[in-house]
Design a protein around this motif. Structure first.
Motif, PDB file in Angstrom:
ATOM      1  N   GLY A  82      42.166  46.111  29.634  1.00  0.00           N
ATOM      2  CA  GLY A  82      41.416  45.804  28.428  1.00  0.00           C
ATOM      3  C   GLY A  82      39.951  46.116  28.616  1.00  0.00           C
ATOM      4  N   PRO A  83      39.100  45.597  27.748  1.00  0.00           N
ATOM      5  CA  PRO A  83      37.672  45.887  27.875  1.00  0.00           C
ATOM      6  C   PRO A  83      37.036  45.228  29.093  1.00  0.00           C
ATOM      7  N   VAL A  84      37.572  44.095  29.533  1.00  0.00           N
ATOM      8  CA  VAL A  84      37.076  43.406  30.731  1.00  0.00           C
ATOM      9  C   VAL A  84      38.218  43.333  31.731  1.00  0.00           C
ATOM     10  N   GLU A  85      38.007  43.908  32.927  1.00  0.00           N
ATOM     11  CA  GLU A  85      39.047  43.943  33.953  1.00  0.00           C
ATOM     12  C   GLU A  85      38.484  43.458  35.279  1.00  0.00           C
ATOM     13  N   VAL A  86      39.344  42.866  36.100  1.00  0.00           N
ATOM     14  CA  VAL A  86      38.970  42.410  37.431  1.00  0.00           C
ATOM     15  C   VAL A  86      39.818  43.188  38.438  1.00  0.00           C
ATOM     16  N   TYR A  87      39.150  43.703  39.475  1.00  0.00           N
ATOM     17  CA  TYR A  87      39.815  44.487  40.511  1.00  0.00           C
ATOM     18  C   TYR A  87      39.668  43.802  41.860  1.00  0.00           C
ATOM     19  N   ARG A  88      40.637  44.037  42.734  1.00  0.00           N
ATOM     20  CA  ARG A  88      40.648  43.452  44.075  1.00  0.00           C
ATOM     21  C   ARG A  88      40.921  44.570  45.074  1.00  0.00           C
ATOM     22  N   LEU A  89      40.163  44.556  46.186  1.00  0.00           N
ATOM     23  CA  LEU A  89      40.332  45.558  47.231  1.00  0.00           C
ATOM     24  C   LEU A  89      40.308  44.853  48.576  1.00  0.00           C
ATOM     25  N   GLN A  90      41.321  45.095  49.399  1.00  0.00           N
ATOM     26  CA  GLN A  90      41.387  44.524  50.749  1.00  0.00           C
ATOM     27  C   GLN A  90      40.584  45.409  51.684  1.00  0.00           C
ATOM     28  N   CYS A  91      39.519  44.866  52.280  1.00  0.00           N
ATOM     29  CA  CYS A  91      38.665  45.625  53.194  1.00  0.00           C
ATOM     30  C   CYS A  91      39.345  45.757  54.553  1.00  0.00           C
ATOM     31  N   ALA A  92      38.886  46.733  55.349  1.00  0.00           N
ATOM     32  CA  ALA A  92      39.472  46.984  56.661  1.00  0.00           C
ATOM     33  C   ALA A  92      39.270  45.799  57.604  1.00  0.00           C
ATOM     34  N   GLY A  93      38.169  45.073  57.481  1.00  0.00           N
ATOM     35  CA  GLY A  93      37.883  43.941  58.353  1.00  0.00           C
ATOM     36  C   GLY A  93      38.630  42.673  57.980  1.00  0.00           C
ATOM     37  N   GLY A  94      39.369  42.676  56.894  1.00  0.00           N
ATOM     38  CA  GLY A  94      40.134  41.506  56.490  1.00  0.00           C
ATOM     39  C   GLY A  94      39.561  40.771  55.295  1.00  0.00           C
ATOM     40  N   ARG A  95      38.302  41.028  54.950  1.00  0.00           N
ATOM     41  CA  ARG A  95      37.743  40.342  53.787  1.00  0.00           C
ATOM     42  C   ARG A  95      38.205  41.028  52.507  1.00  0.00           C
ATOM     43  N   VAL A  96      37.967  40.372  51.384  1.00  0.00           N
ATOM     44  CA  VAL A  96      38.407  40.871  50.090  1.00  0.00           C
ATOM     45  C   VAL A  96      37.182  41.192  49.238  1.00  0.00           C
ATOM     46  N   PHE A  97      37.191  42.356  48.609  1.00  0.00           N
ATOM     47  CA  PHE A  97      36.122  42.779  47.705  1.00  0.00           C
ATOM     48  C   PHE A  97      36.651  42.666  46.295  1.00  0.00           C
ATOM     49  N   MET A  98      35.927  41.941  45.438  1.00  0.00           N
ATOM     50  CA  MET A  98      36.319  41.770  44.034  1.00  0.00           C
ATOM     51  C   MET A  98      35.230  42.357  43.148  1.00  0.00           C
ATOM     52  N   ALA A  99      35.641  42.973  42.059  1.00  0.00           N
ATOM     53  CA  ALA A  99      34.694  43.548  41.114  1.00  0.00           C
ATOM     54  C   ALA A  99      35.172  43.271  39.694  1.00  0.00           C
ATOM     55  N   ARG A 100      34.202  43.106  38.816  1.00  0.00           N
ATOM     56  CA  ARG A 100      34.479  42.883  37.385  1.00  0.00           C
ATOM     57  C   ARG A 100      33.939  44.087  36.631  1.00  0.00           C
ATOM     58  N   CYS A 101      34.785  44.693  35.818  1.00  0.00           N
ATOM     59  CA  CYS A 101      34.394  45.876  35.052  1.00  0.00           C
ATOM     60  C   CYS A 101      34.475  45.548  33.568  1.00  0.00           C
ATOM     61  N   GLU A 102      33.357  45.759  32.889  1.00  0.00           N
ATOM     62  CA  GLU A 102      33.316  45.544  31.448  1.00  0.00           C
ATOM     63  C   GLU A 102      32.981  46.872  30.800  1.00  0.00           C
ATOM     64  N   LEU A 103      33.905  47.400  30.018  1.00  0.00           N
ATOM     65  CA  LEU A 103      33.779  48.714  29.394  1.00  0.00           C
ATOM     66  C   LEU A 103      33.422  49.779  30.433  1.00  0.00           C
TER      67      LEU A 103
END
Length: 109
Positions: A82-103
């Motif tokens: 949709g117009p607002v989406e949330v993404y998740r990425l597993q980093c190589a070191g074990g931590r998690v990267f999250m991002a919010r995309c609006e349009l």
């Protein structure tokens, strides 16, 4: 042609054709048969597994993650498209990267 087809269909239905006689498996039974063991955290709460889905901004989020020292593969869409989406990425070191995309404008969460 139709005169021949109708009696054949009736014959198949009345003779107990396998296509008409089987009941589909219930979703709960099918899910229980194929489900993996439940994961729990240290506090005993269930951990939900989210299936990997590609979104329109997956590549943008991967580039943003690299700018924040996170090297990983595949930014997965967590929310509904949709117009607002949330993404998740597993980093190589074990931590998690999250991002919010609006349009399609993405920012780190």
């Amino acid at each position: 042609m139709m005169k021949r087809l109708l009696p054949l269909m009736m014959l198949a239905a009345l003779s107990g054709c396998a296509m008409f006689g089987k009941k589909p498996a219930t979703p709960a039974v099918a899910a229980a048969a194929t489900s993996a063991p439940q994961l729990v955290d240290a506090g005993g709460a269930l951990i939900e597994r989210v299936p990997y889905r590609v979104g329109v901004s997956s590549v943008t989020v991967e580039q943003l993650a690299r700018q924040h020292a996170c090297t990983g593969q595949g930014a997965g869409l967590v929310t509904a498209p949709g117009p607002v989406e949330v993404y998740r990425l597993q980093c190589a070191g074990g931590r998690v990267f999250m991002a919010r995309c609006e349009l399609r404008q993405c920012r780190k969460m």
